[in-house]
Design a protein around this motif. Structure first.
Motif, PDB file in Angstrom:
ATOM      1  N   VAL A 143      -2.170  -4.775 -12.571  1.00 41.73           N
ATOM      2  CA  VAL A 143      -3.921  -3.925 -12.401  1.00 41.73           C
ATOM      3  C   VAL A 143      -3.637  -2.601 -13.539  1.00 41.73           C
ATOM      4  O   VAL A 143      -2.872  -1.598 -12.619  1.00 41.73           O
ATOM      5  CB  VAL A 143      -4.780  -4.225 -11.125  1.00 41.73           C
ATOM      6  CG1 VAL A 143      -4.193  -3.652  -9.758  1.00 41.73           C
ATOM      7  CG2 VAL A 143      -5.758  -3.594 -11.193  1.00 41.73           C
TER       8      VAL A 143
ATOM      9  N   PHE B 279       1.950   1.561  -3.381  1.00 33.10           N
ATOM     10  CA  PHE B 279       1.220   2.644  -4.439  1.00 33.10           C
ATOM     11  C   PHE B 279       1.398   4.359  -3.589  1.00 33.10           C
ATOM     12  O   PHE B 279       0.998   4.552  -5.176  1.00 33.10           O
ATOM     13  CB  PHE B 279      -0.179   2.002  -3.853  1.00 33.10           C
ATOM     14  CG  PHE B 279      -1.018   2.612  -4.512  1.00 33.10           C
ATOM     15  CD1 PHE B 279      -1.656   2.597  -5.841  1.00 33.10           C
ATOM     16  CD2 PHE B 279      -2.014   3.196  -3.540  1.00 33.10           C
ATOM     17  CE1 PHE B 279      -2.745   3.354  -6.623  1.00 33.10           C
ATOM     18  CE2 PHE B 279      -3.130   3.855  -4.103  1.00 33.10           C
ATOM     19  CZ  PHE B 279      -3.422   4.152  -5.484  1.00 33.10           C
TER      20      PHE B 279
ATOM     21  N   TRP C 147       0.609  -1.256  -0.365  1.00 32.67           N
ATOM     22  CA  TRP C 147       0.210  -0.431   0.164  1.00 32.67           C
ATOM     23  C   TRP C 147       0.930   0.917   0.336  1.00 32.67           C
ATOM     24  O   TRP C 147       0.552   2.228  -0.718  1.00 32.67           O
ATOM     25  CB  TRP C 147      -1.226   0.655   1.061  1.00 32.67           C
ATOM     26  CG  TRP C 147      -1.789   1.096   1.018  1.00 32.67           C
ATOM     27  CD1 TRP C 147      -1.773   2.581   2.529  1.00 32.67           C
ATOM     28  CD2 TRP C 147      -2.840   1.244   0.443  1.00 32.67           C
ATOM     29  NE1 TRP C 147      -2.810   3.148   2.055  1.00 32.67           N
ATOM     30  CE2 TRP C 147      -3.489   2.341   0.692  1.00 32.67           C
ATOM     31  CE3 TRP C 147      -3.416   1.173  -1.027  1.00 32.67           C
ATOM     32  CZ2 TRP C 147      -4.209   3.440  -0.056  1.00 32.67           C
ATOM     33  CZ3 TRP C 147      -4.351   1.541  -0.880  1.00 32.67           C
ATOM     34  CH2 TRP C 147      -4.909   2.544  -1.404  1.00 32.67           C
TER      35      TRP C 147
ATOM     36  N   PHE D 164     -12.072  -7.526  -6.189  1.00 32.12           N
ATOM     37  CA  PHE D 164     -12.331  -6.845  -7.900  1.00 32.12           C
ATOM     38  C   PHE D 164     -12.944  -8.143  -8.832  1.00 32.12           C
ATOM     39  O   PHE D 164     -14.061  -7.175  -9.175  1.00 32.12           O
ATOM     40  CB  PHE D 164     -11.384  -7.480  -8.701  1.00 32.12           C
ATOM     41  CG  PHE D 164      -9.718  -6.823  -8.613  1.00 32.12           C
ATOM     42  CD1 PHE D 164      -9.703  -5.011  -8.341  1.00 32.12           C
ATOM     43  CD2 PHE D 164      -8.785  -6.886  -8.290  1.00 32.12           C
ATOM     44  CE1 PHE D 164      -8.806  -4.397  -8.856  1.00 32.12           C
ATOM     45  CE2 PHE D 164      -7.538  -6.509  -8.043  1.00 32.12           C
ATOM     46  CZ  PHE D 164      -7.411  -5.012  -8.273  1.00 32.12           C
TER      47      PHE D 164
ATOM     48  N   TYR E  29      -7.730  -0.503  -9.691  1.00 33.42           N
ATOM     49  CA  TYR E  29      -7.246  -0.653  -7.905  1.00 33.42           C
ATOM     50  C   TYR E  29      -7.461   0.063  -6.960  1.00 33.42           C
ATOM     51  O   TYR E  29      -7.553  -0.683  -6.122  1.00 33.42           O
ATOM     52  CB  TYR E  29      -5.351  -0.624  -8.310  1.00 33.42           C
ATOM     53  CG  TYR E  29      -4.988  -1.006  -7.455  1.00 33.42           C
ATOM     54  CD1 TYR E  29      -4.143  -2.653  -6.611  1.00 33.42           C
ATOM     55  CD2 TYR E  29      -4.651  -0.382  -6.130  1.00 33.42           C
ATOM     56  CE1 TYR E  29      -3.746  -2.643  -5.065  1.00 33.42           C
ATOM     57  CE2 TYR E  29      -3.740  -0.011  -4.853  1.00 33.42           C
ATOM     58  CZ  TYR E  29      -3.264  -1.264  -4.815  1.00 33.42           C
ATOM     59  OH  TYR E  29      -3.090  -2.024  -3.409  1.00 33.42           O
ATOM     60  N   GLU E  30      -7.538   1.503  -7.414  1.00 35.62           N
ATOM     61  CA  GLU E  30      -8.292   2.879  -6.550  1.00 35.62           C
ATOM     62  C   GLU E  30      -9.895   2.231  -6.293  1.00 35.62           C
ATOM     63  O   GLU E  30      -9.614   2.455  -5.158  1.00 35.62           O
ATOM     64  CB  GLU E  30      -7.891   4.117  -7.376  1.00 35.62           C
ATOM     65  CG  GLU E  30      -6.634   4.315  -7.096  1.00 35.62           C
ATOM     66  CD  GLU E  30      -6.576   5.874  -7.738  1.00 35.62           C
ATOM     67  OE1 GLU E  30      -6.963   6.329  -9.161  1.00 35.62           O
ATOM     68  OE2 GLU E  30      -5.524   5.929  -7.133  1.00 35.62           O
TER      69      GLU E  30
ATOM     70  N   LEU F 285      -7.973  -9.893  -2.576  1.00 40.67           N
ATOM     71  CA  LEU F 285      -8.255  -9.134  -3.360  1.00 40.67           C
ATOM     72  C   LEU F 285      -8.713  -9.255  -4.863  1.00 40.67           C
ATOM     73  O   LEU F 285      -9.183  -8.113  -5.040  1.00 40.67           O
ATOM     74  CB  LEU F 285      -5.770  -8.264  -3.804  1.00 40.67           C
ATOM     75  CG  LEU F 285      -6.068  -7.257  -4.460  1.00 40.67           C
ATOM     76  CD1 LEU F 285      -6.951  -5.729  -4.148  1.00 40.67           C
ATOM     77  CD2 LEU F 285      -4.951  -6.580  -4.730  1.00 40.67           C
TER      78      LEU F 285
ATOM     79  N   ALA G 215      -8.013  -7.428 -13.538  1.00 45.03           N
ATOM     80  CA  ALA G 215      -6.787  -7.263 -13.264  1.00 45.03           C
ATOM     81  C   ALA G 215      -6.463  -8.809 -13.303  1.00 45.03           C
ATOM     82  O   ALA G 215      -7.105 -10.168 -13.788  1.00 45.03           O
ATOM     83  CB  ALA G 215      -6.404  -7.361 -11.716  1.00 45.03           C
TER      84      ALA G 215
ATOM     85  N   GLY H  78      -7.432  -1.156  -2.963  1.00 48.41           N
ATOM     86  CA  GLY H  78      -6.815  -1.339  -3.513  1.00 48.41           C
ATOM     87  C   GLY H  78      -6.238  -2.146  -2.170  1.00 48.41           C
ATOM     88  O   GLY H  78      -6.979  -3.506  -1.323  1.00 48.41           O
ATOM     89  N   HIS H  79      -4.991  -2.538  -1.752  1.00 44.88           N
ATOM     90  CA  HIS H  79      -4.572  -3.565  -0.722  1.00 44.88           C
ATOM     91  C   HIS H  79      -4.684  -2.879   1.403  1.00 44.88           C
ATOM     92  O   HIS H  79      -4.826  -3.962   1.957  1.00 44.88           O
ATOM     93  CB  HIS H  79      -2.947  -3.473  -0.619  1.00 44.88           C
ATOM     94  CG  HIS H  79      -2.349  -4.427  -1.577  1.00 44.88           C
ATOM     95  ND1 HIS H  79      -2.010  -4.055  -2.766  1.00 44.88           N
ATOM     96  CD2 HIS H  79      -2.206  -5.902  -1.205  1.00 44.88           C
ATOM     97  CE1 HIS H  79      -1.592  -4.482  -3.371  1.00 44.88           C
ATOM     98  NE2 HIS H  79      -2.138  -6.397  -2.361  1.00 44.88           N
TER      99      HIS H  79
ATOM    100  N   ARG I  52      -4.488   1.419 -12.641  1.00 45.00           N
ATOM    101  CA  ARG I  52      -5.072   2.282 -11.623  1.00 45.00           C
ATOM    102  C   ARG I  52      -6.136   2.710 -10.970  1.00 45.00           C
ATOM    103  O   ARG I  52      -6.241   2.659 -10.390  1.00 45.00           O
ATOM    104  CB  ARG I  52      -3.604   3.533 -11.432  1.00 45.00           C
ATOM    105  CG  ARG I  52      -3.634   4.658 -10.537  1.00 45.00           C
ATOM    106  CD  ARG I  52      -2.881   5.789 -10.514  1.00 45.00           C
ATOM    107  NE  ARG I  52      -2.409   5.968  -9.468  1.00 45.00           N
ATOM    108  CZ  ARG I  52      -1.595   5.847  -9.096  1.00 45.00           C
ATOM    109  NH1 ARG I  52      -0.599   5.124  -9.728  1.00 45.00           N
ATOM    110  NH2 ARG I  52      -0.938   6.419  -7.626  1.00 45.00           N
TER     111      ARG I  52
END
Length: 366
Positions: A191, A109, A106, A219, A196-197, A215, A144, A201-202, A193
């Motif tokens: 993946v 990122f 994280w 998704f 992911y956002e 994760l 992803a 994400g994480h 951005r």
């Protein structure tokens, strides 16, 4: 005769479970123009990092930035990363409710600026066409993707992981899992951005031991496409070159918990495959040495499994010849890992990894 029938059923189950879901290596060049951020969590990875960073420098499609998150390493991880021109981030103190790897990913990122994110474990190695091949597949999927790396081994104890490795691949290539994939493989995740956002994400799986599987579920729940591949000649790793203790700890930390995420169809076929494997693997040597008249049925079943395992290793890992032929040794190792994992989860309620104790209570949300 019964054991021969069970062996045939088991081998058929294995072929159903396995699929050559391979990304073609550099067949067509990637024509996009996206900025790629490679994010690598690293804790005492001075021996692994040079291989990965060197392979990243040789890519036909150059990453925009390579970020190494030094997770309180006690060796030369940061210094080595800097010599390869990577951006090094010193991970901040681990907050309550986070696991170390998720916190590192994280923070990596947050320091990144690329349009596409590639999360890589430090023990991964890439072929020169890997990044552009991964980008092409990520565009096709539109969400992803992850890759289960080809497993290189060198020492005898590393090759004990043969059966464990095959079973791990079954968990992703089974038709029941491919039909509706819910998890990703954490060693190599790609993946964009935006997506992911979208799932945070994480951060959204900050306390999960099975960060990759959880994760992937995030998704999937958000209707973002995911797909898993096997690395073959594109993405590889050498997982545990520094001792059998780390190998047992590594496989044990998620063996039981990850099994709980599989569909019933996958579990049923795996049980059938293991049943035949255990029967012919452990009993055949005794029958052969005792000159039993029924040994022939076990020998045929043993041969079927051996040939199948040799076929699987062509695409999944380099385990030499001895262990694939005497695969009952690796099966015994798998049983040991499973029992150790069960003990940690059921009784200790925690696992040990990279010098940290991680609680497993209320973490399995997949």
């Amino acid at each position: 005769m019964t054991v021969l029938i069970l062996s045939i059923i088991g081998v058929i189950s294995g072929f159903i479970l396995f699929s050559r879901v391979i990304i073609k290596n550099g067949v067509q060049h990637y024509t996009g123009n996206v900025r790629v951020s490679v994010i690598i969590p690293a804790r005492n990875e001075e021996k692994n990092l040079p291989y990965l960073l060197d392979s990243l420098q040789k890519q036909t499609y150059k990453p925009y930035e390579i970020i190494v998150v030094d997770d309180f390493s006690e060796d030369s991880t940061s210094e080595i990363a800097k010599t390869f021109g990577a951006k090094v981030i010193k991970n901040r103190e681990l907050p309550k409710g986070w696991t170390g790897k998720n916190w590192a990913l994280w923070n990596g990122f947050l320091e990144s600026s690329g349009d596409v994110l590639i999360f890589l474990d430090a023990d991964v190695r890439l072929s020169p066409f890997a990044v552009e091949s991964l980008l092409k597949e990520q565009v096709k999927v539109g969400g992803a993707i992850s890759v289960i790396p080809y497993h290189y081994t060198d020492k005898f104890y590393e090759r004990l992981a043969l059966i464990t490795n095959i079973l791990g691949i079954f968990a992703f290539t089974s038709p029941f899992e491919r039909k509706s994939p819910k998890g990703l493989y954490g060693s190599c995740i790609v993946v964009d951005r935006e997506n992911y956002e979208k799932v945070k994400g994480h951060y959204s799986v900050k306390g999960e031991l099975l960060d990759d599987l959880n994760l992937g579920k995030k998704f999937s729940d958000a209707k973002i496409n995911i797909k898993n591949f096997i690395g073959y000649d594109l993405v590889s790793f050498r997982m545990y070159p520094y001792g059998i203790i780390s190998e047992i700890q590594g496989f044990s930390k998620g063996a039981i918990l990850s099994a709980n995420t599989l569909s019933f169809g996958t579990i049923f076929l795996i049980v059938l495959w293991l049943l035949g494997l255990v029967l012919v693997g452990f009993i055949t040597p005794f029958l052969v040495f005792s000159h039993s008249p029924i040994a022939i049925f076990y020998e045929i079943g043993y041969l079927f499994y051996t040939l199948q395992i040799l076929y699987f290793t062509k695409y999944t890992g380099r385990f030499g010849i001895f262990i694939p032929i005497f695969h009952f040794i690796s099966t015994a190792f798998f049983i040991l890992v499973t029992l150790h994992s069960f003990y940690q989860v059921a009784f200790k309620k925690k696992v040990l990894w990279k010098g940290r104790e991680i609680s497993v209570e209320r973490r399995n949300n997949v």
